[in-house]
Structure formats: C-alpha cells, structure tokens
Design a protein around this motif. Structure first.
Motif, PDB file in Angstrom:
ATOM      1  N   GLY A   1       0.788  -1.229   0.000  1.00  0.00           N
ATOM      2  CA  GLY A   1       0.000   0.000   0.000  1.00  0.00           C
ATOM      3  C   GLY A   1       0.814   1.271   0.000  1.00  0.00           C
ATOM      4  N   GLN A   2       2.148   1.144   0.008  1.00  0.00           N
ATOM      5  CA  GLN A   2       3.000   2.329   0.103  1.00  0.00           C
ATOM      6  C   GLN A   2       3.879   2.545  -1.122  1.00  0.00           C
TER       7      GLN A   2
ATOM      8  N   ASN B   1       4.952   3.702  -4.758  1.00  0.00           N
ATOM      9  CA  ASN B   1       4.603   4.736  -5.722  1.00  0.00           C
ATOM     10  C   ASN B   1       4.187   4.113  -7.050  1.00  0.00           C
TER      11      ASN B   1
ATOM     12  N   CYS C   1      -1.198   2.255  -7.871  1.00  0.00           N
ATOM     13  CA  CYS C   1      -2.570   2.496  -8.339  1.00  0.00           C
ATOM     14  C   CYS C   1      -2.689   2.381  -9.860  1.00  0.00           C
TER      15      CYS C   1
ATOM     16  N   GLU D   1      -5.000  -1.289   3.968  1.00  0.00           N
ATOM     17  CA  GLU D   1      -4.300  -0.028   3.727  1.00  0.00           C
ATOM     18  C   GLU D   1      -4.302   0.291   2.231  1.00  0.00           C
ATOM     19  N   LEU D   2      -4.081  -0.733   1.417  1.00  0.00           N
ATOM     20  CA  LEU D   2      -4.128  -0.552  -0.030  1.00  0.00           C
ATOM     21  C   LEU D   2      -5.502  -0.076  -0.466  1.00  0.00           C
TER      22      LEU D   2
ATOM     23  N   GLU E   1      -7.609   1.636   1.143  1.00  0.00           N
ATOM     24  CA  GLU E   1      -7.907   2.996   1.578  1.00  0.00           C
ATOM     25  C   GLU E   1      -7.292   4.053   0.668  1.00  0.00           C
ATOM     26  N   GLN E   2      -6.371   3.641  -0.196  1.00  0.00           N
ATOM     27  CA  GLN E   2      -5.809   4.619  -1.124  1.00  0.00           C
ATOM     28  C   GLN E   2      -6.891   5.136  -2.060  1.00  0.00           C
ATOM     29  N   GLU E   3      -6.718   6.320  -2.533  1.00  0.00           N
ATOM     30  CA  GLU E   3      -7.692   6.927  -3.440  1.00  0.00           C
ATOM     31  C   GLU E   3      -7.827   6.103  -4.719  1.00  0.00           C
TER      32      GLU E   3
ATOM     33  N   ILE F   1      -8.940   3.070  -5.308  1.00  0.00           N
ATOM     34  CA  ILE F   1      -8.595   1.643  -5.290  1.00  0.00           C
ATOM     35  C   ILE F   1      -9.779   0.821  -4.786  1.00  0.00           C
TER      36      ILE F   1
END
Length: 234
Positions: free
Chosen positions: A103-104, A106, A109, A138-139, A141-143, A145
């Motif tokens: 989830g971190q 770059n 997405c 966590e992944l 929750e990214q915009e 996704i």
C-alpha cells in the motif's frame, strides 16, 4: 470507461466479462505469442465473451510498476494490429502478487484495470497474518482503489470460513475462476458461496489453448441454470 479494443461491434444488453486472463503475449506464464493470444481471443468470442481484462502477473521483486507498464505497453503494441473484427473489447490491467508494504509503493494504483478502480490482487497461498490483512486494507484505503482478491477458491484450505464475510464488510471484492463452477467436485461449494454473496466477479484465468484455455462460457451457462438474475449477481 477507458478501453482498448479492436473494431467496434454492436452492443448487447448483457455483457459476459472475463475479468482475469493471461492473454497478453510474452508477459508471463500465459500466452507465448501473438498467434496464441489471437487463438485465445477467438475462443473467448466463440463463447460469447464481450469484454476481457488483460491481467498479466506483476511481481514486485522483478519489476517496478513503471517498468511493468512499459513491458505491458510493448506487448499490447504487438497484439493490437492483429485484432480481428468482432473480438471482445480489451482492457489492460494486472494480477498483482501481494508483497509487504504494497500500500506504500509509488505508482501501484496505475495497475488497476484500465478505466476502473478495480485492483486484482493475488494473495499468498498460506494462512494470512493480521499484518497481511492490514496491508490489504491499507491498499484499499488509497484513493481510487477497489481491491479484488483473485481466485479466492484457491485460498480456502488455509483461511477461516468467516474471513470472506469480514473482508466483504471492509469493502473487499472476491473473484473466482470459472473452473470453480465447471468442476463437478467444487461446483456445489461454489454455488453456496455465490448464494452467500461471497463471489462478485468471474474470470477464466486462462493461460493458453492447451491445458488452461478460456472457459468462462461454460461457467456462465451452469450458473444461469440455477440463478435467474445472473447478470445482477455477477
């Protein structure tokens, strides 16, 4: 919705979509040539499939997202000029293998299915730890996704039964392979999971025309005999 496609075709009211395939040539353990990819696409079309997500494997220990996208675009450029009239519409994507800290990263997405928020994620074939599940959430929750777990029937031996409903409550979606419904040994379990709302998306996970060919049509036919509102369920 963005898309890659061959020549335009008439729109049908209901679409059969193959969400999980390894048709894109020379990307992974799937199609080894443009000719093989075209044979697979012809078979998909023969079965009535109208849209296909091209989802080659992404392994973080082999490529960055940016390197993978360059490789994928090169494979697409090989296939595109050879597409034939009446072939299904094609969407570029990936089947992303889980890794620590997913989830971190770059650009992660950018591996969503083209023109959508859908992110096809392959989980480890063992019991998942709380840390793994935290990484998945966590992944999510990214915009932009929407996590879709790939071929969840393969994880059944290692996971507690209640985990599917728990993940669904957290907004995770579930994909199963057509073989789960096609195999007489597993189709009853597949129908029970479908009845409980634990299956959202079907894919063939086809790799070739020999031992792992496109097989979505048969699964849709089987489910259609048992579910009147098939295109509302899947």
């Amino acid at each position: 919705m963005g898309m890659r496609s061959g020549p335009k075709r008439r729109r049908r009211r209901n679409k059969m979509i193959d969400f999980h395939t390894h048709i894109l040539p020379e990307m992974d353990d799937g199609s080894k040539s443009v000719a093989e990819s075209l044979a697979m696409l012809r078979e998909e079309s023969r079965q009535g499939v109208q849209a296909i997500a091209l989802t080659p494997h992404f392994y973080a220990d082999e490529n960055s997202p940016q390197q993978f996208l360059k490789r994928r675009e090169a494979a697409w450029e090989k296939l595109k000029p050879n597409l034939e009239e009446g072939m299904p519409r094609l969407y570029l994507g990936a089947e992303v293998q889980y890794f620590e800290g997913i989830g971190q990263v770059n650009g992660i997405c950018d591996l969503c299915i083209e023109g959508t928020q859908l992110f096809l994620l392959e989980m480890p074939f063992r019991q998942w730890s709380d840390r793994m599940l935290s990484n998945v959430l966590e992944l999510k929750e990214q915009e932009n996704i929407q996590v879709v777990l790939a071929h969840i029937e393969r994880y059944l031996p290692w996971q507690p039964k209640g985990i599917w409903q728990e993940l669904i409550r957290c907004g995770i979606r579930m994909q199963v392979n057509a073989s789960f419904f096609n195999n007489w040994k597993t189709r009853r379990k597949a129908m029970r999971m479908l009845d409980r709302g634990e299956i959202h998306i079907l894919g063939s996970d086809c790799h070739n025309m020999a031992n792992r060919p496109p097989n979505l049509g048969r699964a849709y036919q089987f489910i259609g005999h048992h579910v009147s509102n098939l295109h509302e369920v899947l």
